[in-house]
Design a protein around this motif. Sequence first.
Motif, PDB file in Angstrom:
ATOM      1  N   SER A   1     -53.068 -40.897  -3.645  1.00 53.50           N
ATOM      2  CA  SER A   1     -52.992 -42.513  -3.936  1.00 53.50           C
ATOM      3  C   SER A   1     -54.250 -43.057  -4.535  1.00 53.50           C
ATOM      4  O   SER A   1     -55.034 -43.791  -4.793  1.00 53.50           O
ATOM      5  CB  SER A   1     -52.166 -42.934  -2.455  1.00 53.50           C
ATOM      6  N   VAL A   2     -55.460 -42.179  -3.506  1.00 53.03           N
ATOM      7  CA  VAL A   2     -56.712 -42.860  -3.199  1.00 53.03           C
ATOM      8  C   VAL A   2     -57.758 -42.436  -5.071  1.00 53.03           C
ATOM      9  O   VAL A   2     -57.602 -43.081  -5.612  1.00 53.03           O
ATOM     10  CB  VAL A   2     -57.542 -42.286  -2.418  1.00 53.03           C
ATOM     11  N   ILE A   3     -57.243 -41.342  -4.956  1.00 51.15           N
ATOM     12  CA  ILE A   3     -57.328 -41.214  -6.607  1.00 51.15           C
ATOM     13  C   ILE A   3     -57.185 -41.860  -7.565  1.00 51.15           C
ATOM     14  O   ILE A   3     -57.538 -42.110  -8.716  1.00 51.15           O
ATOM     15  CB  ILE A   3     -57.382 -39.142  -7.120  1.00 51.15           C
ATOM     16  N   ARG A   4     -55.406 -41.753  -7.364  1.00 52.29           N
ATOM     17  CA  ARG A   4     -54.959 -42.877  -7.999  1.00 52.29           C
ATOM     18  C   ARG A   4     -55.402 -44.322  -8.315  1.00 52.29           C
ATOM     19  O   ARG A   4     -55.137 -44.933 -10.005  1.00 52.29           O
ATOM     20  CB  ARG A   4     -53.370 -42.913  -7.875  1.00 52.29           C
ATOM     21  N   SER A   5     -56.135 -44.559  -7.465  1.00 51.16           N
ATOM     22  CA  SER A   5     -56.240 -45.923  -7.536  1.00 51.16           C
ATOM     23  C   SER A   5     -57.108 -46.628  -8.724  1.00 51.16           C
ATOM     24  O   SER A   5     -57.855 -47.357  -9.728  1.00 51.16           O
ATOM     25  CB  SER A   5     -57.404 -46.744  -6.020  1.00 51.16           C
ATOM     26  N   PHE A   6     -57.880 -44.606  -8.806  1.00 54.16           N
ATOM     27  CA  PHE A   6     -59.155 -44.947  -9.566  1.00 54.16           C
ATOM     28  C   PHE A   6     -58.476 -44.593 -11.405  1.00 54.16           C
ATOM     29  O   PHE A   6     -59.391 -45.282 -12.155  1.00 54.16           O
ATOM     30  CB  PHE A   6     -59.884 -43.968  -9.773  1.00 54.16           C
ATOM     31  N   ILE A   7     -57.780 -44.589 -11.966  1.00 59.70           N
ATOM     32  CA  ILE A   7     -56.805 -43.879 -13.016  1.00 59.70           C
ATOM     33  C   ILE A   7     -57.366 -45.348 -14.084  1.00 59.70           C
ATOM     34  O   ILE A   7     -57.505 -44.904 -15.550  1.00 59.70           O
ATOM     35  CB  ILE A   7     -55.239 -43.143 -13.089  1.00 59.70           C
ATOM     36  N   HIS A   8     -57.071 -46.135 -14.191  1.00 62.93           N
ATOM     37  CA  HIS A   8     -57.072 -47.339 -15.018  1.00 62.93           C
ATOM     38  C   HIS A   8     -58.628 -47.634 -15.272  1.00 62.93           C
ATOM     39  O   HIS A   8     -58.905 -48.960 -15.861  1.00 62.93           O
ATOM     40  CB  HIS A   8     -55.988 -48.760 -15.228  1.00 62.93           C
ATOM     41  N   ASN A   9     -59.776 -46.890 -14.253  1.00 59.34           N
ATOM     42  CA  ASN A   9     -61.085 -48.021 -13.987  1.00 59.34           C
ATOM     43  C   ASN A   9     -60.884 -49.299 -13.739  1.00 59.34           C
ATOM     44  O   ASN A   9     -61.332 -50.308 -14.183  1.00 59.34           O
ATOM     45  CB  ASN A   9     -61.164 -47.102 -15.231  1.00 59.34           C
ATOM     46  N   PRO A  10     -60.680 -49.639 -12.970  1.00 56.78           N
ATOM     47  CA  PRO A  10     -60.472 -51.385 -11.994  1.00 56.78           C
ATOM     48  C   PRO A  10     -62.141 -51.545 -11.652  1.00 56.78           C
ATOM     49  O   PRO A  10     -63.361 -50.647 -11.603  1.00 56.78           O
ATOM     50  CB  PRO A  10     -59.702 -51.231 -11.187  1.00 56.78           C
ATOM     51  N   GLU A  11     -62.024 -53.054 -12.077  1.00 59.41           N
ATOM     52  CA  GLU A  11     -63.440 -53.276 -11.368  1.00 59.41           C
ATOM     53  C   GLU A  11     -63.348 -53.914 -10.110  1.00 59.41           C
ATOM     54  O   GLU A  11     -65.207 -53.066  -9.579  1.00 59.41           O
ATOM     55  CB  GLU A  11     -63.810 -55.480 -11.975  1.00 59.41           C
ATOM     56  N   ILE A  12     -62.563 -53.804  -9.246  1.00 58.02           N
ATOM     57  CA  ILE A  12     -63.010 -53.766  -7.703  1.00 58.02           C
ATOM     58  C   ILE A  12     -61.247 -53.248  -7.385  1.00 58.02           C
ATOM     59  O   ILE A  12     -60.013 -52.531  -8.272  1.00 58.02           O
ATOM     60  CB  ILE A  12     -62.403 -54.788  -7.195  1.00 58.02           C
ATOM     61  N   ILE A  13     -62.331 -51.607  -6.901  1.00 58.99           N
ATOM     62  CA  ILE A  13     -61.296 -50.499  -5.583  1.00 58.99           C
ATOM     63  C   ILE A  13     -61.125 -51.106  -4.476  1.00 58.99           C
ATOM     64  O   ILE A  13     -62.092 -51.536  -4.011  1.00 58.99           O
ATOM     65  CB  ILE A  13     -61.274 -49.630  -6.354  1.00 58.99           C
ATOM     66  N   LEU A  14     -59.624 -51.270  -3.569  1.00 59.08           N
ATOM     67  CA  LEU A  14     -59.802 -51.734  -2.552  1.00 59.08           C
ATOM     68  C   LEU A  14     -59.164 -50.123  -1.867  1.00 59.08           C
ATOM     69  O   LEU A  14     -58.087 -49.792  -2.123  1.00 59.08           O
ATOM     70  CB  LEU A  14     -58.594 -52.766  -2.431  1.00 59.08           C
ATOM     71  N   LEU A  15     -59.765 -50.030  -1.084  1.00 58.62           N
ATOM     72  CA  LEU A  15     -59.326 -48.729   0.098  1.00 58.62           C
ATOM     73  C   LEU A  15     -59.000 -48.467   1.280  1.00 58.62           C
ATOM     74  O   LEU A  15     -59.982 -49.002   1.840  1.00 58.62           O
ATOM     75  CB  LEU A  15     -59.763 -47.282  -0.408  1.00 58.62           C
ATOM     76  N   ASP A  16     -57.718 -48.845   1.277  1.00 62.84           N
ATOM     77  CA  ASP A  16     -57.411 -49.302   3.353  1.00 62.84           C
ATOM     78  C   ASP A  16     -57.177 -47.492   4.032  1.00 62.84           C
ATOM     79  O   ASP A  16     -56.390 -47.275   3.557  1.00 62.84           O
ATOM     80  CB  ASP A  16     -55.856 -49.642   3.302  1.00 62.84           C
ATOM     81  N   GLU A  17     -58.300 -47.613   4.508  1.00 59.85           N
ATOM     82  CA  GLU A  17     -57.911 -46.250   5.551  1.00 59.85           C
ATOM     83  C   GLU A  17     -57.903 -44.614   5.294  1.00 59.85           C
ATOM     84  O   GLU A  17     -56.918 -44.240   5.486  1.00 59.85           O
ATOM     85  CB  GLU A  17     -56.970 -46.730   6.738  1.00 59.85           C
ATOM     86  N   PRO A  18     -59.348 -44.724   4.075  1.00 56.82           N
ATOM     87  CA  PRO A  18     -59.248 -43.031   3.320  1.00 56.82           C
ATOM     88  C   PRO A  18     -58.925 -41.722   4.396  1.00 56.82           C
ATOM     89  O   PRO A  18     -59.043 -41.671   3.682  1.00 56.82           O
ATOM     90  CB  PRO A  18     -60.352 -43.774   2.301  1.00 56.82           C
ATOM     91  N   PHE A  19     -59.873 -42.981   5.850  1.00 59.41           N
ATOM     92  CA  PHE A  19     -60.342 -41.719   6.058  1.00 59.41           C
ATOM     93  C   PHE A  19     -59.155 -40.809   7.595  1.00 59.41           C
ATOM     94  O   PHE A  19     -59.174 -40.591   7.878  1.00 59.41           O
ATOM     95  CB  PHE A  19     -61.599 -41.424   6.905  1.00 59.41           C
ATOM     96  N   GLU A  20     -57.884 -41.947   6.991  1.00 61.61           N
ATOM     97  CA  GLU A  20     -57.526 -42.429   8.075  1.00 61.61           C
ATOM     98  C   GLU A  20     -56.155 -40.120   7.802  1.00 61.61           C
ATOM     99  O   GLU A  20     -56.174 -40.376   7.206  1.00 61.61           O
ATOM    100  CB  GLU A  20     -56.067 -43.238   8.149  1.00 61.61           C
ATOM    101  N   GLN A  21     -55.268 -39.451   9.278  1.00 60.54           N
ATOM    102  CA  GLN A  21     -55.240 -38.863   8.917  1.00 60.54           C
ATOM    103  C   GLN A  21     -55.800 -37.573   8.155  1.00 60.54           C
ATOM    104  O   GLN A  21     -55.316 -36.725   7.957  1.00 60.54           O
ATOM    105  CB  GLN A  21     -53.759 -38.777   8.395  1.00 60.54           C
ATOM    106  N   LYS A  22     -57.348 -37.894   8.704  1.00 58.09           N
ATOM    107  CA  LYS A  22     -58.711 -36.400   7.601  1.00 58.09           C
ATOM    108  C   LYS A  22     -58.036 -37.002   6.475  1.00 58.09           C
ATOM    109  O   LYS A  22     -57.699 -35.466   6.638  1.00 58.09           O
ATOM    110  CB  LYS A  22     -58.041 -35.626   8.583  1.00 58.09           C
ATOM    111  N   SER A  23     -57.356 -37.902   5.757  1.00 58.88           N
ATOM    112  CA  SER A  23     -56.827 -37.085   4.597  1.00 58.88           C
ATOM    113  C   SER A  23     -58.886 -36.559   3.263  1.00 58.88           C
ATOM    114  O   SER A  23     -58.749 -36.082   2.445  1.00 58.88           O
ATOM    115  CB  SER A  23     -56.715 -38.887   3.491  1.00 58.88           C
TER     116      SER A  23
END
Length: 176
Positions: A16-38
């Motif tokens: 889900s984190v990697i998918r957020s970068f696919i369309h090259n957005p200007e602003i990226i929001l990551l909610d707790e990317p370190f949760e569950q040691k992802s």
Amino acid sequence: EVFLEELSKKDKKKLSVIRSFIHNPEIILLDEPFEQKSFSITELGVLLKKLGINEKTVIISMEHFEEAAGICSDVTLMKNGKVFMSGTVESIEAHLHTVNPIIMRVKGNSKKAVEVLKADEDVINLTISDENEFHISYSGDEDKEAALLGRIIYAGASVSYFARKGNDFANVTERI
């Protein structure tokens, strides 16, 4: 070939984190990317660099300042939905250093220690309890702290304890 349902929770979070970068957005929001040691901080930092995110705005919500300091240039700290500190990682670390006091215990007469502390320009605030325990808000760096301790001992004060209360985000948020 693997179906989404077959992925572990950790791998689903990574995807889900990697998918957020696919369309090259200007602003990226990551909610707790370190949760569950992802992700580890290092893995996320490498991923952001590989994707050329330096020119993008990446907003990451996380609970630990130390994690943010590892990959961010600017940080905004919030508590109960309100901003209470914002700035560069370096400026926030300097503020945390200053607001977390030095705790010092002196055996016997503490007058000599008080004289040295009052003469030091980096002492911002000084509180002394009945048990000769000093709480010193101090803006100097570690070298200046060591020199201060040396001057207090040289003046004849018997110091039994000298340390920062804790130079971390948790100590600051407890007092807010």
